[in-house]
Design an enzyme around this catalytic site. Structure first.
Site, PDB file in Angstrom:
ATOM      1  N   GLU A 259      75.723 152.879 134.457  1.00 31.16           N
ATOM      2  CA  GLU A 259      74.521 152.142 134.049  1.00 31.16           C
ATOM      3  C   GLU A 259      73.616 153.034 133.202  1.00 31.16           C
ATOM      4  OE1 GLU A 259      72.451 150.472 137.412  1.00 31.16           O
ATOM      5  OE2 GLU A 259      71.145 149.290 136.118  1.00 31.16           O
TER       6      GLU A 259
ATOM      7  N   TYR B  15      75.921 148.974 149.715  1.00 32.31           N
ATOM      8  CA  TYR B  15      75.756 150.432 149.713  1.00 32.31           C
ATOM      9  C   TYR B  15      75.696 150.964 151.138  1.00 32.31           C
ATOM     10  CZ  TYR B  15      74.665 150.362 144.721  1.00 32.31           C
ATOM     11  OH  TYR B  15      74.742 150.231 143.359  1.00 32.31           O
TER      12      TYR B  15
ATOM     13  N   GLU C 139      79.670 147.212 143.183  1.00 29.23           N
ATOM     14  CA  GLU C 139      78.734 148.315 143.481  1.00 29.23           C
ATOM     15  C   GLU C 139      78.924 148.704 144.934  1.00 29.23           C
ATOM     16  OE1 GLU C 139      74.636 147.972 142.263  1.00 29.23           O
ATOM     17  OE2 GLU C 139      75.180 146.890 140.431  1.00 29.23           O
TER      18      GLU C 139
ATOM     19  N   ASN D  59      73.772 139.998 137.212  1.00 30.39           N
ATOM     20  CA  ASN D  59      73.817 141.054 138.214  1.00 30.39           C
ATOM     21  C   ASN D  59      72.731 140.796 139.259  1.00 30.39           C
ATOM     22  OD1 ASN D  59      74.410 143.987 139.148  1.00 30.39           O
ATOM     23  ND2 ASN D  59      72.190 143.961 138.870  1.00 30.39           N
ATOM     24  N   GLU D  60      73.133 140.778 140.508  1.00 31.82           N
ATOM     25  CA  GLU D  60      72.166 140.594 141.612  1.00 31.82           C
ATOM     26  C   GLU D  60      71.103 139.571 141.222  1.00 31.82           C
ATOM     27  OE1 GLU D  60      70.784 144.303 143.284  1.00 31.82           O
ATOM     28  OE2 GLU D  60      72.827 144.937 143.757  1.00 31.82           O
TER      29      GLU D  60
ATOM     30  N   GLN E  94      77.728 155.703 141.269  1.00 32.50           N
ATOM     31  CA  GLN E  94      78.097 155.419 139.916  1.00 32.50           C
ATOM     32  C   GLN E  94      78.964 156.567 139.390  1.00 32.50           C
ATOM     33  OE1 GLN E  94      75.110 153.805 137.325  1.00 32.50           O
ATOM     34  NE2 GLN E  94      74.174 152.540 138.910  1.00 32.50           N
TER      35      GLN E  94
END
Ligand code: AHR
Length: 516
Positions: free
Chosen positions: A47, A266, A321, A192-193, A370
């Site tokens: 990103e 996460y 992610e 995204n989200e 990432q």
């Protein structure tokens, strides 16, 4: 958030000594192979965030740091060696504010990165540079489209710019920018989200947008199909999944199709992330590994929800992610999400990969968050310096699993306890590699005790196995620019006698062995 006592425990992680030797028997079922472990499970995410793109990947053509067309040679060489199958770009939250025309041609539009600390965004790394980077490392492209602040037309034009022949005006513009051949856009992300940083939409609000992007954004490079990944859930609540899958199931005629539903999860304990990436003890180790194991019930639940609409598993659960999101490195800009990466994080990556392998019938791509200098990165850079993290080494060791066929294993994982935290003591996965060899990955989660593994391989007459072990002096051992080899794989061989492979693993270590 549950706080842990700030106890600092330094651990000797060498085998033997007074440590008890436990033995775990693992049975590998070579007769009942499972799903293919799609190599895209080893995908990554880059990103525009902190020092990832600017400094970490892009230094510019006039930089003294060795580069190819502005892209760092050292980082490319390391990633090429890793066989990164796919890289997701330009976000994340940043994707929903990215306007592709700012980053093409001779005149770039400098902007502010409002998603990540209002950092300057020169847009010198744009579409053509990203495609160059992906080609240099040998990865496929996964481009996240802007649904939040863009339009359907802007996204359609972007994919047309990347994929159209030069008979089309946008293809001609790409050629004028030096790239006559259409690019391969292997995946596009439809937002995204969208339930959070992507616009705080309800499922219905998202679906109104998503259907149009899925229908009207077209790939014109007939040589390479584009797979479309819709925004999926970020928790174990299945309401969002149900809504997207129901709409997909009810589509008809020439409407639209999807290939993937994303999942973001996460390891952070609780929001906001506050667990340190260095200087921690066994309490933090056990706590975060327990947190990471929540990935198993999460993907099982979301995959089961998808089964109701898609029993044939046509749509991939794309975990685009995942990884450890820890407290920012002290002194760094907290909006840059910089953190160190320890032996604990390599084990955390192994446990996640093992979970993805077990769900390989549904999970066909994931993207660790990432790639460089951000969150659970593969690589850290500082000016001309570069260091490979323990997670990089773990990914490299797991290389034989790319496109291998999953083999079921049975074992009694036992228990490892720290305070009131109970974890399995070990984990194990096995597969048949593309070239027909058996590969096993064995993890000793126990922070204090070595474990002996006896892996039964019925019908396998091999005499030896070769591979690598990743262990470290301490749970929180990291690689730094000054000491880059503190956590590094070491070669290991094991013998196979009477159909049994025997190997002893140090506490908190991972071993990957391929049979000859
Ligand atoms: O990876 C960092 C951020 O985490 C991404 O931009 C966003 O999608 C997620 O919330």
């Amino acid at each position: 958030m549950r706080r842990l006592a700030p106890v600092f425990v330094a651990l000797a992680m060498t085998c033997g000594g007074a440590a008890a030797q436990n033995t775990v028997s693992v049975g590998v079922d070579t007769a009942h192979p499972g799903a293919k472990i799609d190599r895209h499970i080893f995908g990554q995410f880059a990103e525009h965030l902190g020092t990832q793109i600017y400094d970490g990947i892009w230094v510019g053509k006039t930089s003294k740091i060795p580069n190819t067309r502005g892209i760092r040679k050292d980082v490319v060489a390391a990633l090429k060696d890793l066989h990164v199958p796919v890289v997701r770009w330009p976000g994340g939250c940043y994707a929903d504010q990215y306007h592709w025309r700012d980053g093409i041609g001779k005149k770039r539009v400098a902007r502010v990165n409002a998603a990540w600390g209002n950092a300057p965004e020169p847009n010198t790394f744009g579409t053509d540079e990203f495609m160059d980077f992906a080609q240099q490392i040998g990865a496929e492209a996964y481009v996240s489209l802007n649904i939040g602040s863009g339009t359907v037309k802007e996204a359609a034009d972007w994919v047309e710019y990347m994929t159209a022949p030069t008979t089309a005006t946008l293809g001609k513009e790409r050629a004028a920018n030096g790239h006559p051949a259409p690019y391969a856009v292997n995946y596009v992300g439809l937002g995204n989200e969208s339930w959070d940083c992507g616009g705080l939409m309800t499922p219905d609000e998202y679906l109104q947008q998503m259907k149009l992007y899925a229908r009207f954004v077209n790939n014109y490079n007939t040589a390479v199909p584009t797979q479309k990944v819709a925004v999926g859930p970020g928790t174990d609540d299945t309401a969002w999944t149900d809504a997207v899958m129901d709409t997909w199931k009810k589509r008809h005629g020439w409407s639209f199709d999807l290939n993937g539903l994303s999942l973001h999860s996460y390891t952070w304990g609780a929001w906001p992330p506050s667990h340190p990436s260095t200087g921690f003890g066994e309490d933090e180790y056990a706590f975060l590994l327990k947190d990471t194991l929540h990935m198993e019930p999460l993907v099982a639940k979301q995959s089961a929800a998808m089964d109701k609409f898609d029993p044939e598993k046509k749509i991939s659960l794309t975990v685009d992610e995942w990884g450890a999101w820890l407290a920012p490195t002290p002194g760094s800009n907290p909006a840059f999400l910089q953190q160190q990466n320890s032996q604990r994080d390599a084990i955390l990556a192994a446990l996640n990969l093992n979970i993805f392998f077990r769900h390989a019938d549904r999970i066909r791509m994931t993207n660790i968050a990432q790639m460089v200098n951000v969150l659970q990165a593969m690589i850290l850079t500082d000016g001309p310096k570069m260091v490979l993290t323990p997670t990089y080494h773990l990914f490299k060791m797991y290389g034989p699993f790319q496109d291998a066929t999953f083999l079921p294993v049975s074992f009694d994982a036992g228990t490892y306890k720290f305070g009131d935290i109970t974890l399995p003591k070990v984990d194990a996965v096995a597969a048949k590699t593309k070239d027909g060899k058996i590969v096993v990955a064995l993890t000793n989660i126990d922070a204090k005790e070595a474990v002996s593994f006896e892996v039964a391989l019925p019908g396998v007459s091999a005499g030896s196995a070769k591979g690598e072990v990743l262990s470290a002096p301490r749970l929180d051992s990291v690689n730094t620019f000054a000491a880059p080899n503190t956590v590094k794989p070491k070669a290991v061989t094991a013998t196979v006698a009477n159909g049994k492979l025997s190997v002893t693993l140090a506490p908190a270590s991972v071993t990957v062995l391929t049979l000859n």
